[in-house]
Motif scaffolding. Sequence first.
Motif, PDB file in Angstrom:
ATOM      1  N   PRO A   1      48.399  25.604  34.521  1.00 20.57           N
ATOM      2  CA  PRO A   1      47.929  24.737  33.193  1.00 20.57           C
ATOM      3  C   PRO A   1      48.056  25.889  32.088  1.00 20.57           C
ATOM      4  O   PRO A   1      47.754  27.130  31.984  1.00 20.57           O
ATOM      5  N   SER A   2      48.169  25.378  30.807  1.00 17.08           N
ATOM      6  CA  SER A   2      48.183  26.310  29.453  1.00 17.08           C
ATOM      7  C   SER A   2      46.738  26.479  29.253  1.00 17.08           C
ATOM      8  O   SER A   2      45.624  26.031  29.827  1.00 17.08           O
ATOM      9  N   LYS A   3      46.482  27.753  28.458  1.00 12.58           N
ATOM     10  CA  LYS A   3      45.213  28.329  28.187  1.00 12.58           C
ATOM     11  C   LYS A   3      44.566  27.188  27.386  1.00 12.58           C
ATOM     12  O   LYS A   3      44.639  26.596  26.550  1.00 12.58           O
ATOM     13  N   GLY A   4      43.259  26.953  28.030  1.00 16.89           N
ATOM     14  CA  GLY A   4      42.435  25.787  27.591  1.00 16.89           C
ATOM     15  C   GLY A   4      42.644  24.472  28.040  1.00 16.89           C
ATOM     16  O   GLY A   4      41.771  23.374  27.889  1.00 16.89           O
ATOM     17  N   GLN A   5      43.790  24.195  28.855  1.00 16.27           N
ATOM     18  CA  GLN A   5      44.039  22.979  29.593  1.00 16.27           C
ATOM     19  C   GLN A   5      43.034  22.754  30.589  1.00 16.27           C
ATOM     20  O   GLN A   5      42.859  23.537  31.564  1.00 16.27           O
ATOM     21  N   SER A   6      42.523  21.440  30.915  1.00 14.62           N
ATOM     22  CA  SER A   6      41.742  21.160  32.157  1.00 14.62           C
ATOM     23  C   SER A   6      42.916  21.240  33.355  1.00 14.62           C
ATOM     24  O   SER A   6      44.140  20.994  33.508  1.00 14.62           O
TER      25      SER A   6
ATOM     26  N   GLN B   1      49.241  15.944  36.142  1.00 12.68           N
ATOM     27  CA  GLN B   1      50.690  16.105  35.456  1.00 12.68           C
ATOM     28  C   GLN B   1      51.676  16.469  36.742  1.00 12.68           C
ATOM     29  O   GLN B   1      52.738  16.026  36.801  1.00 12.68           O
TER      30      GLN B   1
ATOM     31  N   TRP C   1      42.665  30.488  32.066  1.00 12.40           N
ATOM     32  CA  TRP C   1      41.503  30.928  31.300  1.00 12.40           C
ATOM     33  C   TRP C   1      40.040  30.690  32.135  1.00 12.40           C
ATOM     34  O   TRP C   1      40.258  30.176  33.138  1.00 12.40           O
TER      35      TRP C   1
ATOM     36  N   ALA D   1      43.641  17.852  34.599  1.00  9.44           N
ATOM     37  CA  ALA D   1      44.724  17.359  34.199  1.00  9.44           C
ATOM     38  C   ALA D   1      45.948  17.912  34.185  1.00  9.44           C
ATOM     39  O   ALA D   1      47.089  17.261  34.691  1.00  9.44           O
ATOM     40  N   ALA D   2      46.017  19.242  34.726  1.00 11.08           N
ATOM     41  CA  ALA D   2      47.232  19.658  34.801  1.00 11.08           C
ATOM     42  C   ALA D   2      47.905  19.495  36.384  1.00 11.08           C
ATOM     43  O   ALA D   2      48.990  19.287  36.562  1.00 11.08           O
TER      44      ALA D   2
END
Length: 494
Positions: A97-102, A109, A130, A105-106
């Motif tokens: 996941p990107s920083k701050g992403q659930s 995806q 994160w 959700a990742a």
Amino acid sequence: MTTLFIKGGIIVNEDSQFVGDVICEDGRIVAVGQDLEMPEGARLIDAENRYVMPGGIDTHTHCQLPFMGTVAVDDFNYGTQAAVAGGTTMLLDFVIPSKGQSLLAAYDQWRAWADPKVNCDYSFHVAVTWWSEQVAEEMEILAKERGINSFKMFMAYKGVFQLNDEELFYAFKQCKKVGALAQVHAENGDLVHEGQKKMLERGITGPEGHALSRPEEVEGEATNRAIVIANRVNTPIYIVHVMSKAAADAVIYHKRKNKLVYGEPIAAGLGVDGSHCWHKCWRHASAYVMGPPLRPDPTTKEYLMDLLASGDLSCVGTDNCTFNANQKAMGAGDFTKIPNGVNGIEDRMSIVWEKGVMTGKLTPSQFVAVTSTNAAKIFNLYPQKGRIAVGCDADIVIWDGAASRTISAKTHHHAVDFNIFEGMTVHGIADYTISRGVVVWENGELNTTQGSGRFIHRKPFGPVFTSIPVRDQVRDALEVPVEREPYCGPVFVP
């Protein structure tokens, strides 16, 4: 589904080797023994004078990874085709996941990217990039409901993925709570960041700057620190891509102290060295840029192979994350912008056979252990994966250990336009690769179907956690207050 009758091969598991037959039906192994009767209508595969081994498990891949402003060119179709061409029948890839992403959700995806494309079975590790209560809650959901039993934390990539020590501590605590193995990319990200600035200030902008900015002591320090933090939590830890003697020595030191630590070298680190980053051709040099870097010390690869043979390092991944020349060229004037990553999925098994078995350092049974069985046990896939036995998945490679080939980007099955093992002659070839009872690679030809692979759910609290409750009890017994009379003397008042 066709029944397979594999006749007269040398059946190799991590703990045994004998000549016999294997029968596969409906994706499972249904019989193993000597002089078995061939079922009516079965397909005969003559394995005489060849090894019949569990399909390989690559513990560390990054197919289709969005990274450093671009996307890795080996998607889940190419990555799994390359896998079966080399004798590997399962990938453990990463959701990052990107920083701050659930995290959830990742995960969704990545499943959407992978499920329609995979040509063999796979599973995911999930990265924790994160920290918050939301992340902790989602880790629990992933472990309980989504088949994830391993989470990766980064100590590098400052400002992007890097966690500080306090965040690592809390992430490790949550791993322990949910029964998931903590994994770490171990480099001191702060020192790497300062090293990068220093190299650029000195006018060192090429691929050699990448290696110079993050020397092996930076990896060794972080490896030691990660193991210490995990030990304070009392949870097992897995060090991904052990690339240096310093990092390997840290793993050995703590294993000797009875710490629960596992180390993973990768095919690149066993097969080549980092001197290529000083090559006069920028494109050639950039192809070898990865993090942690390949070390310029040419004896490192033999050192790591020796530690595989001794059992101090556990299993071999690849960190396969491939970028073409034009993508690498994003960093033509600044090495910090070169997308990090190399190939390895297809050649991993042959590299380990050539550098391990052909040198006498590994037996065929040890080869099976470090390329398949150890991974299956560590990540709670065993005995479904990693063994030739009745009831196991029919993930099998029929391996010609005497045959040889010359590795080349012109003939490999990756999407990438470069191969870091280019021109290397290796022994050990997959004549047949069988994924859940289906022959997907045969005599140099693919017979794959996109989407035929399955996502394998891995249960939490696997074998790596077996001793944790007792270790907690022993530690708790030591951490008790001393019974003494209350202090009655004078107290300084500032």
